[in-house]
Design a protein around this motif. Structure first.
Motif, short mmCIF file in Angstrom:
data_model
loop_
_atom_site.label_atom_id
_atom_site.label_comp_id
_atom_site.label_asym_id
_atom_site.label_seq_id
_atom_site.Cartn_x
_atom_site.Cartn_y
_atom_site.Cartn_z
N ARG A 1 0.82 -1.21 0.00
CA ARG A 1 0.00 0.00 0.00
C ARG A 1 0.86 1.27 0.00
NH1 ARG A 1 -5.50 -0.72 1.93
NH2 ARG A 1 -5.95 -2.94 2.18
N LEU A 2 2.07 1.16 0.54
CA LEU A 2 2.94 2.34 0.63
C LEU A 2 3.85 2.51 -0.58
CD1 LEU A 2 4.02 2.01 4.38
CD2 LEU A 2 2.35 3.62 3.42
N LEU A 3 4.11 1.43 -1.30
CA LEU A 3 5.03 1.47 -2.44
C LEU A 3 4.29 1.14 -3.72
CD1 LEU A 3 8.00 -0.47 -0.77
CD2 LEU A 3 7.69 2.01 -0.91
N SER A 4 4.84 1.56 -4.84
CA SER A 4 4.20 1.34 -6.13
C SER A 4 4.64 0.00 -6.73
CB SER A 4 4.59 2.46 -7.10
OG SER A 4 5.96 2.37 -7.43
N PRO A 5 3.87 -0.51 -7.72
CA PRO A 5 4.29 -1.75 -8.39
C PRO A 5 5.67 -1.63 -9.03
CG PRO A 5 1.99 -1.27 -8.89
CD PRO A 5 2.52 -0.08 -8.15
N GLU A 6 5.98 -0.45 -9.58
CA GLU A 6 7.30 -0.26 -10.20
C GLU A 6 8.42 -0.39 -9.20
OE1 GLU A 6 4.68 1.63 -10.67
OE2 GLU A 6 4.26 1.42 -12.83
N GLU A 7 8.22 0.15 -7.97
CA GLU A 7 9.26 0.05 -6.94
C GLU A 7 9.47 -1.40 -6.52
OE1 GLU A 7 9.05 4.31 -4.57
OE2 GLU A 7 7.43 2.87 -4.28
N PHE A 8 8.39 -2.14 -6.35
CA PHE A 8 8.52 -3.56 -6.05
C PHE A 8 9.24 -4.29 -7.17
CE2 PHE A 8 5.61 -3.39 -2.46
CZ PHE A 8 6.02 -4.48 -1.70
N GLY A 9 8.93 -3.92 -8.41
CA GLY A 9 9.53 -4.59 -9.56
C GLY A 9 11.03 -4.37 -9.63
N VAL A 10 11.48 -3.13 -9.37
CA VAL A 10 12.91 -2.82 -9.44
C VAL A 10 13.68 -3.61 -8.39
CG1 VAL A 10 14.62 -1.01 -9.05
CG2 VAL A 10 12.61 -0.52 -10.44
N VAL A 11 13.18 -3.64 -7.15
CA VAL A 11 13.87 -4.38 -6.09
C VAL A 11 13.86 -5.87 -6.37
CG1 VAL A 11 13.85 -4.95 -3.63
CG2 VAL A 11 13.38 -2.61 -4.37
N ALA A 12 12.74 -6.37 -6.90
CA ALA A 12 12.65 -7.81 -7.19
C ALA A 12 13.66 -8.22 -8.25
CB ALA A 12 11.23 -8.15 -7.64
N VAL A 13 13.82 -7.41 -9.29
CA VAL A 13 14.80 -7.72 -10.34
C VAL A 13 16.21 -7.69 -9.78
CG1 VAL A 13 15.82 -6.90 -12.49
CG2 VAL A 13 13.33 -6.97 -12.25
N ALA A 14 16.54 -6.67 -8.98
CA ALA A 14 17.88 -6.57 -8.40
C ALA A 14 18.17 -7.74 -7.47
CB ALA A 14 18.02 -5.25 -7.64
N LEU A 15 17.17 -8.13 -6.68
CA LEU A 15 17.37 -9.24 -5.74
C LEU A 15 17.59 -10.56 -6.48
CD1 LEU A 15 17.46 -10.12 -2.80
CD2 LEU A 15 14.97 -10.43 -2.89
N THR A 16 16.96 -10.70 -7.63
CA THR A 16 17.14 -11.92 -8.42
C THR A 16 18.61 -12.08 -8.83
OG1 THR A 16 14.88 -11.79 -9.29
CG2 THR A 16 16.46 -13.10 -10.54
N VAL A 17 19.23 -10.98 -9.27
CA VAL A 17 20.64 -11.03 -9.66
C VAL A 17 21.52 -11.38 -8.47
CG1 VAL A 17 22.56 -9.70 -10.63
CG2 VAL A 17 20.25 -9.35 -11.50
N VAL A 18 21.26 -10.73 -7.34
CA VAL A 18 22.07 -10.96 -6.14
C VAL A 18 21.97 -12.42 -5.68
CG1 VAL A 18 22.29 -10.39 -3.68
CG2 VAL A 18 21.98 -8.57 -5.37
N GLN A 19 20.76 -12.95 -5.65
CA GLN A 19 20.58 -14.32 -5.20
C GLN A 19 21.26 -15.32 -6.13
OE1 GLN A 19 16.28 -14.43 -4.94
NE2 GLN A 19 16.31 -14.04 -2.74
N PHE A 20 21.22 -15.03 -7.42
CA PHE A 20 21.86 -15.92 -8.38
C PHE A 20 23.37 -15.96 -8.17
CE2 PHE A 20 23.84 -16.62 -12.58
CZ PHE A 20 23.38 -17.91 -12.80
N LEU A 21 23.98 -14.79 -8.01
CA LEU A 21 25.43 -14.73 -7.81
C LEU A 21 25.84 -15.34 -6.47
CD1 LEU A 21 26.23 -11.18 -9.25
CD2 LEU A 21 26.60 -13.40 -10.33
#
Length: 488
Positions: free
Chosen positions: A37-57
């Motif tokens: 409710r406090l954050l936008s879908p775009e903000e969630f999307g950006v963090v989710a993409v970045a976290l995917t890279v970090v978890q993979f490495l």
């Protein structure tokens, strides 16, 4: 000689792990919708993409050495220290590479805005990998109560911090801070619980015996990572960050039951199966019991969420996310279909069947990525998740065949025994959906609709459980009675 761990030991440790996940479940149940409710879908999307890279490495950096350390029952202190420093060196190398190539990686993932986040989140890799050896030592001792305690503390504190920062207007940095708080607190807690102090000792020759098993495990984990994370990348690139954010929010919420049960069960079962060695009878008993119990617990939650996804989305996430209710429902359905497979990966890993584990994971990764990409290219986000449901149904059959073949269990008998509760949950969910549709005119409030759906679902599933799973319920009751008698 390795200690012997039977069903009672496993159930005790699973109990501790499930308790820790359940303790954080209530908090996550509240914090995820608040953040949405406090954050936008775009903000969630950006963090989710970045976290995917970090978890993979981070996964590549681990190289499967700690999994091999669990399998090596006679590992000495030099081996343990060597694994720690090898992990840490790889983590630092991955962290530096991610910092340097953050911009091109962000563009490649379809989220150029994530480059600054990637540079900051690169520090998560050494934080995560530095704790792997301490966790491994606890796992080898089957001492999951301490890990459960620190997991609960780290997740709870991090969630509270994230909500506070989101209220204060820090935006996506609230999510980033949550990740760092959780990783740092858990790291300190693991070392305190394991009473492990890394010494400046590294012996490459000690790592050589671990590489054969670790390479197979790493390959299968990479394939599993692709399976679980490729939909996010595909959606971000083909459908945009808004759809990626909707997928991320729905996936986070739909994954909560899995995080409560599956992560707890899988973490315990891998070292437990590895200690059982060639004792096929105890192995089979533990495999079937753990698979049936996790399906009994998870299937109704996932299929029930599918049945009430529309009012649940409006109640939990608010009107801004109401359009994404099919995403939440279908993701819950996809996870529900795959619940009987929850114990198969730790079973194949713990019993040393690395080749079967590797090829099963690779085939699943290829099929999942191809199906989701094709559906997203020609359709919408909903089409992509429908494709995921179809792939998971095929995965259930494939993994069941591989595991039952390894353990000499007749395929159809094993599949029926492990999937019966899932079939019950499917029947329950369809009945709830039909009931809510027929009562929709009378239920003019989303909260009433959720409550009525929960009551109807509980009654139907309870009746089906008593009708079809009486032998399992009697066995569990006998285990409880035996444990109470021993305690007395």
């Amino acid at each position: 000689m390795a200690p012997v761990h039977g069903v009672k030991t496993i159930t005790t440790n699973v109990g501790w792990s499930v308790l820790s996940k359940t303790a954080t479940f209530g908090l996550k149940f509240v914090t995820v919708p608040i953040l949405a409710r406090l954050l936008s879908p775009e903000e969630f999307g950006v963090v989710a993409v970045a976290l995917t890279v970090v978890q993979f490495l981070a996964m590549i950096g681990g190289a499967g050495l700690t999994a091999a350390l669990i399998m090596q029952h006679d590992a000495d202190e030099e081996t343990v220290h060597s694994v720690f420093w090898a992990n840490l060196c790889m983590a630092l190398l991955m962290s530096v590479c991610l910092y340097a190539w953050a911009a091109p990686l962000g563009s490649l993932m379809g989220a150029a805005e994530s480059a600054p986040l990637l540079q900051v989140m690169a520090l998560l890799i050494p934080l995560q990998l530095a704790g792997d050896v301490a966790y491994t030592l606890l796992a080898k001792r089957m001492n999951f109560s301490k890990d459960a305690m620190w997991s609960t503390i780290s997740e709870s504190v991090a969630a509270i911090v994230a909500v506070g920062m989101a209220y204060l207007g820090f935006g996506i940095w609230a999510l980033v801070t949550q990740l760092f708080c959780s990783a740092l607190i858990r790291l300190m807690g693991l070392y305190s619980a394991a009473r492990y102090l890394p010494l400046p000792v590294i012996r490459p020759r000690k790592l050589t015996p671990l590489l054969g098993f670790s390479s197979g495990v790493m390959g299968s984990e990479i394939a599993n990572f692709v399976t679980f994370q490729s939909p996010m990348i595909i959606i971000a690139r083909l459908l945009g960050l808004a759809d990626a954010g909707a997928y991320s929010v729905a996936n986070r919420f739909a994954s909560i039951p899995n995080q409560v049960v599956l992560t707890a069960v899988m973490g315990v079962l891998f070292p437990a199966f590895s200690h059982m060695g060639e004792d096929r009878k105890r192995r089979s008993e533990a495999l079937m019991l753990s698979t049936q119990v996790t399906t009994v617990l998870l299937a109704p939650a996932m299929f029930g969420l599918w049945a009430v996804a529309e009012p649940a989305m409006r109640v939990i996430f608010g009107p801004a996310w109401a359009h994404a209710w099919p995403v939440l429902g279908l993701l819950a359905l996809a996870k529900g279909i795959i619940t009987p497979c929850s114990t198969f990966i730790p079973y194949l890993k713990g019993t040393g069947h690395g080749r079967a584990l590797f090829w099963s994971a690779v085939i699943r990764a290829i099929v999942t990525t191809g199906a989701v990409a094709l559906a997203a290219w020609y359709g919408t986000l909903v089409d992509a998740i429908i494709a995921l449901c179809v792939v998971n149904a095929a995965t259930l059959v494939g993994y069941s065949w591989a595991v039952f073949r390894v353990d000499n269990i007749p395929f159809f008998i094993g599949l029926l025994a492990t999937s019966r509760s899932m079939i019950n949950a499917m029947i329950m969910a369809v009945c709830v959906r039909i009931s809510l549709t027929s009562l929709q005119a009378r239920l003019d409030n989303d909260y009433y609709e959720l409550a009525v759906g929960a009551v109807i679902g509980a009654m139907i599933y309870g009746a089906l459980l008593l009708l079809t799973e009486r032998p399992l319920l009697r066995k569990l009751l006998q285990l409880v009675r035996t444990r109470n008698a021993v305690a007395a």
